[in-house]
Design an enzyme around this catalytic site. Structure first.
Site, PDB file in Angstrom:
ATOM      1  N   GLY A  55      44.216  47.439  48.355  1.00  0.00           N
ATOM      2  CA  GLY A  55      44.468  46.013  48.299  1.00  0.00           C
ATOM      3  C   GLY A  55      44.127  45.409  46.956  1.00  0.00           C
ATOM      4  O   GLY A  55      43.317  45.949  46.195  1.00  0.00           O
ATOM      5  N   SER A  56      44.740  44.279  46.650  1.00  0.00           N
ATOM      6  CA  SER A  56      44.381  43.546  45.448  1.00  0.00           C
ATOM      7  C   SER A  56      43.059  42.812  45.677  1.00  0.00           C
ATOM      8  O   SER A  56      42.548  42.729  46.790  1.00  0.00           O
ATOM      9  CB  SER A  56      45.472  42.530  45.103  1.00  0.00           C
ATOM     10  N   GLY A  57      42.520  42.281  44.586  1.00  0.00           N
ATOM     11  CA  GLY A  57      41.286  41.521  44.699  1.00  0.00           C
ATOM     12  C   GLY A  57      40.055  42.274  44.257  1.00  0.00           C
ATOM     13  O   GLY A  57      38.929  41.777  44.435  1.00  0.00           O
ATOM     14  N   HIS A  58      40.242  43.474  43.696  1.00  0.00           N
ATOM     15  CA  HIS A  58      39.089  44.298  43.336  1.00  0.00           C
ATOM     16  C   HIS A  58      39.046  44.657  41.852  1.00  0.00           C
ATOM     17  O   HIS A  58      38.340  45.589  41.461  1.00  0.00           O
ATOM     18  CB  HIS A  58      39.090  45.588  44.150  1.00  0.00           C
ATOM     19  N   ASP A 111      45.181  52.128  54.229  1.00  0.00           N
ATOM     20  CA  ASP A 111      45.534  52.931  53.061  1.00  0.00           C
ATOM     21  C   ASP A 111      45.800  54.382  53.463  1.00  0.00           C
ATOM     22  O   ASP A 111      46.763  55.005  52.993  1.00  0.00           O
ATOM     23  CB  ASP A 111      44.406  52.885  52.020  1.00  0.00           C
ATOM     24  N   HIS A 220      34.824  44.309  51.260  1.00  0.00           N
ATOM     25  CA  HIS A 220      35.647  43.295  51.917  1.00  0.00           C
ATOM     26  C   HIS A 220      34.802  42.398  52.807  1.00  0.00           C
ATOM     27  O   HIS A 220      35.342  41.630  53.604  1.00  0.00           O
ATOM     28  CB  HIS A 220      36.741  43.950  52.765  1.00  0.00           C
TER      29      HIS A 220
END
Length: 333
Positions: A55-58, A111, A220
């Site tokens: 996921g994005s955001g990391h 994932d 998360h």
């Protein structure tokens, strides 16, 4: 919600566009999908490709580690959401240099599902693949279930070692074995102080009362092992380092690489305070720090907190960490 964005639904594509504009000499998109990024010279003939994703955001996790001596390509999803199997497959085709592709990513259900589907798609095109999962978060599962652990910041060590092996021309099986060896000898634990605010909803990823901390929190906002009043930096380091040393069964004479990682909203000064105590504890036990990293390597947007990772070293692992590498967010000369 106070964020420097245009529209929540455009957030991911727009920051990827920014990376492409800032680093055109290092990365590119192989088609027209901004969620698929590969190194600028991909595919590199005669070398194993390495594809990661999540996921994005990391940032800089995933997209930031595409480059020479690191990963070859990445597929990303929305914030905290998996990329699709087709996006992973497109990244696979774009980096395949004829020696196969290693899938190296964190152990999260969505994932795993989509990367496994991509394995099937790659087989149809006669692209051999191997899979290694980052699973370094010691707080997520006890040692007897370590294969079920989450993957967090410690995957940086696996990127670095596997990328160096691929760069020198190792076979797919050899690169996969090196990644697996590094994952097996890596342990991480984090602490959360305040949540991120998700750009799509404007809501916090978890709730934590003022003045409290959560030991073992996931990137998360997954639950940790305990909550309680905020402790001093030294007390936090003592909890985490003791747990990591025990998990890796480190003893006097051991050598390690240390990664003190910020989760997005923690000042560097505070990370160095944590490193100070980490260094004192390890050297006090007769453990040598042969390599250290302090900064933001795997974040969760603006989550406040930090994690500490240890990699137990031998000569081979240390040489791979020291090999040259270059990406938009990481450089080793």
């Amino acid at each position: 919600m106070r964020k420097i964005i245009n529209a929540p639904e455009a957030f991911v594509d727009e920051f990827v566009e920014g990376i492409l504009l800032a680093h055109p000499d290092l990365v590119k998109i192989p088609g027209d999908d901004l969620r698929i990024l590969v190194r600028a010279d991909a595919p590199v003939a005669g070398k194993v490709g390495i594809v990661t994703g999540g996921g994005s955001g990391h940032l800089p996790l995933f997209k930031g580690y595409v480059g020479e001596g690191l990963c070859s390509g990445v597929a990303i999803g929305n914030v905290f959401s998996s990329p699709s199997s087709d996006q992973i497959f497109q990244a696979t085709k774009a980096v395949d240099g004829g020696k196969g592709v290693l899938y190296l990513y964190g152990n999260y259900g969505g994932d795993v599902f989509n990367f496994d589907l991509a394995v099937d798609l790659a087989e149809l095109e006669d692209i051999p693949t191997r899979t290694v999962l980052g699973r370094d978060d010691v707080a997520s599962q006890p040692k007897e279930r370590k294969t079920d652990r989450r993957g967090v910041a410690g995957i940086l060590f696996a990127y670095k070692a596997a990328g160096a092996a691929a760069e020198r021309g190792d076979s797919l099986d050899e690169v996969a074995a090196i990644a697996e060896d590094v994952v097996e000898h890596t342990a991480t634990m984090g602490i959360g102080l305040a949540p991120t605010i998700l750009p799509t909803t404007g809501k916090p990823s978890f709730e934590l009362p003022d003045g409290e901390m959560e030991i073992g929190i996931g990137i998360h906002g997954e639950p940790g092992t305990r909550r309680g009043p905020l402790e001093t930096a030294d007390e936090i380091a003592e909890h985490i380092v003791a747990a990591l040393v025990d998990d890796l069964e480190l003893s006097e004479g051991a050598r390690v690489a240390v990664l003190v990682n910020g989760l997005g909203a923690t000042p560097l000064e505070e990370l160095y305070v944590l490193y100070r105590k980490t260094h004192q504890m390890l050297t006090g036990r007769g453990i040598t720090i042969a390599k250290n990293y302090v900064g933001e390597y795997a974040t969760s947007l603006e989550m406040a907190g930090a994690s500490i990772s240890l990699l137990a070293l031998n000569d081979d692992r240390l040489a791979l960490l020291n090999a040259p590498a270059r990406s938009p967010f990481f450089e080793e000369n």
